[in-house]
Write a protein that holds these residues in place. Sequence first.
Motif, mmCIF file in Angstrom:
data_model
loop_
_atom_site.group_PDB
_atom_site.id
_atom_site.type_symbol
_atom_site.label_atom_id
_atom_site.label_comp_id
_atom_site.label_asym_id
_atom_site.label_seq_id
_atom_site.Cartn_x
_atom_site.Cartn_y
_atom_site.Cartn_z
ATOM 1 N N ASP A 120 22.117 -16.573 65.926
ATOM 2 C CA ASP A 120 21.589 -17.344 64.678
ATOM 3 C C ASP A 120 20.539 -17.306 64.935
ATOM 4 O OD1 ASP A 120 24.200 -17.774 64.026
ATOM 5 O OD2 ASP A 120 24.969 -19.490 64.180
ATOM 6 N N ALA A 121 20.116 -18.288 65.401
ATOM 7 C CA ALA A 121 18.585 -18.280 65.987
ATOM 8 C C ALA A 121 17.599 -17.320 65.647
ATOM 9 C CB ALA A 121 17.619 -19.572 67.513
ATOM 10 N N LEU A 122 18.236 -15.850 66.184
ATOM 11 C CA LEU A 122 17.151 -14.915 66.374
ATOM 12 C C LEU A 122 17.156 -14.327 65.251
ATOM 13 C CD1 LEU A 122 18.409 -12.709 69.540
ATOM 14 C CD2 LEU A 122 15.714 -13.460 68.469
ATOM 15 N N GLU A 123 18.575 -14.266 64.007
ATOM 16 C CA GLU A 123 18.444 -14.090 62.401
ATOM 17 C C GLU A 123 17.892 -15.125 61.610
ATOM 18 O OE1 GLU A 123 22.604 -13.935 62.402
ATOM 19 O OE2 GLU A 123 23.068 -12.146 62.934
ATOM 20 N N ALA A 124 17.029 -16.036 61.595
ATOM 21 C CA ALA A 124 17.282 -17.352 61.660
ATOM 22 C C ALA A 124 15.262 -17.276 61.679
ATOM 23 C CB ALA A 124 16.735 -18.924 61.699
ATOM 24 N N LEU A 125 14.422 -15.935 62.417
ATOM 25 C CA LEU A 125 12.845 -15.234 62.730
ATOM 26 C C LEU A 125 12.655 -14.850 61.471
ATOM 27 C CD1 LEU A 125 12.751 -15.122 65.957
ATOM 28 C CD2 LEU A 125 12.161 -17.289 64.831
ATOM 29 N N PRO A 126 11.676 -15.315 60.642
ATOM 30 C CA PRO A 126 11.218 -14.405 60.278
ATOM 31 C C PRO A 126 10.950 -12.583 60.699
ATOM 32 C CG PRO A 126 9.910 -15.687 60.623
ATOM 33 C CD PRO A 126 10.327 -16.242 61.241
ATOM 34 N N PRO A 127 11.507 -11.378 59.962
ATOM 35 C CA PRO A 127 11.376 -10.360 61.059
ATOM 36 C C PRO A 127 10.225 -9.471 61.179
ATOM 37 C CG PRO A 127 11.615 -10.331 57.843
ATOM 38 C CD PRO A 127 11.437 -11.349 58.429
ATOM 39 N N GLU A 128 9.170 -10.054 60.982
ATOM 40 C CA GLU A 128 8.156 -9.927 62.360
ATOM 41 C C GLU A 128 8.268 -10.190 63.721
ATOM 42 O OE1 GLU A 128 6.320 -12.756 59.533
ATOM 43 O OE2 GLU A 128 7.436 -10.830 58.855
ATOM 44 N N PHE A 129 8.824 -11.827 63.588
ATOM 45 C CA PHE A 129 8.878 -12.579 64.823
ATOM 46 C C PHE A 129 10.052 -12.004 65.482
ATOM 47 C CE2 PHE A 129 6.801 -16.407 62.957
ATOM 48 C CZ PHE A 129 5.972 -15.822 63.316
ATOM 49 N N ARG A 130 11.481 -11.719 64.772
ATOM 50 C CA ARG A 130 12.549 -11.107 65.029
ATOM 51 C C ARG A 130 12.107 -9.771 65.845
ATOM 52 N NH1 ARG A 130 15.363 -12.068 60.614
ATOM 53 N NH2 ARG A 130 15.332 -9.535 60.398
ATOM 54 N N GLU A 131 11.156 -8.363 65.144
ATOM 55 C CA GLU A 131 11.117 -7.344 65.493
ATOM 56 C C GLU A 131 10.588 -7.998 66.758
ATOM 57 O OE1 GLU A 131 9.407 -4.107 62.949
ATOM 58 O OE2 GLU A 131 7.229 -5.685 64.007
ATOM 59 N N ALA A 132 9.210 -8.324 66.827
ATOM 60 C CA ALA A 132 8.357 -8.643 68.569
ATOM 61 C C ALA A 132 9.354 -9.050 69.464
ATOM 62 C CB ALA A 132 7.124 -9.703 67.952
ATOM 63 N N ILE A 133 10.377 -10.162 68.989
ATOM 64 C CA ILE A 133 11.299 -10.448 69.965
ATOM 65 C C ILE A 133 11.970 -9.312 70.602
ATOM 66 C CG2 ILE A 133 13.366 -12.200 70.562
ATOM 67 C CD1 ILE A 133 10.961 -13.522 71.218
ATOM 68 N N VAL A 134 11.965 -8.963 69.631
ATOM 69 C CA VAL A 134 14.092 -7.598 69.992
ATOM 70 C C VAL A 134 12.618 -6.308 71.317
ATOM 71 C CG1 VAL A 134 15.145 -5.798 69.425
ATOM 72 C CG2 VAL A 134 14.816 -8.456 68.356
#
Length: 177
Positions: free
Chosen positions: A115-129
């Motif tokens: 849920d926390a990952l999905e709540a991130l904006p795409p560019e942040f989620r992309e960087a973390i993944v």
Amino acid sequence: MNGADQSGLFERAVLPHLGSAYNLARWLIRNDQDAEDLVQEACLRALKSFEGFRGGDARAWLLTIVRNSCYTWLRENRLQELATAFDEEIHTGEEDSPSPEALLLQGANTRLVQDALEALPPEFREAIVLRELEGLSYREIAGLCGVPVGTVMSRLARARQRLERHLTDSVQKGGLP
């Protein structure tokens, strides 16, 4: 080089990275079926342009194609961009099976992180993944995303702060069973 040779080279270069490609697509798109379709589409694009591939990091090359396919899809389907939860299989050892209570807590923790990952904006989620789940270096992420290394560092720092804040808020609100 004949078609069979080209096909064999493509398979050896690209197929080992399909898991990473799907993982990135799944987190960017947030829908299993669409992610599968986009990875398949990206592989077709990669195959068509494989003659232009000059060697180097095939993983980064494929992930760049997947990333671009995902962002194109998101732009075209923004109205339909609904978060669809996906289930991770819980792998447990046969000998040291956790108790049902431990499995429940593990599942709750996994859901909180998702849920926390999905709540991130795409560019942040992309960087973390790309960094934490796929293990790419800052330089590799920068090249893949077409941004400076400093931007990658900034996105990761901000993503981690948001993840921490989201997880802390969830736990304080009773997010765990």
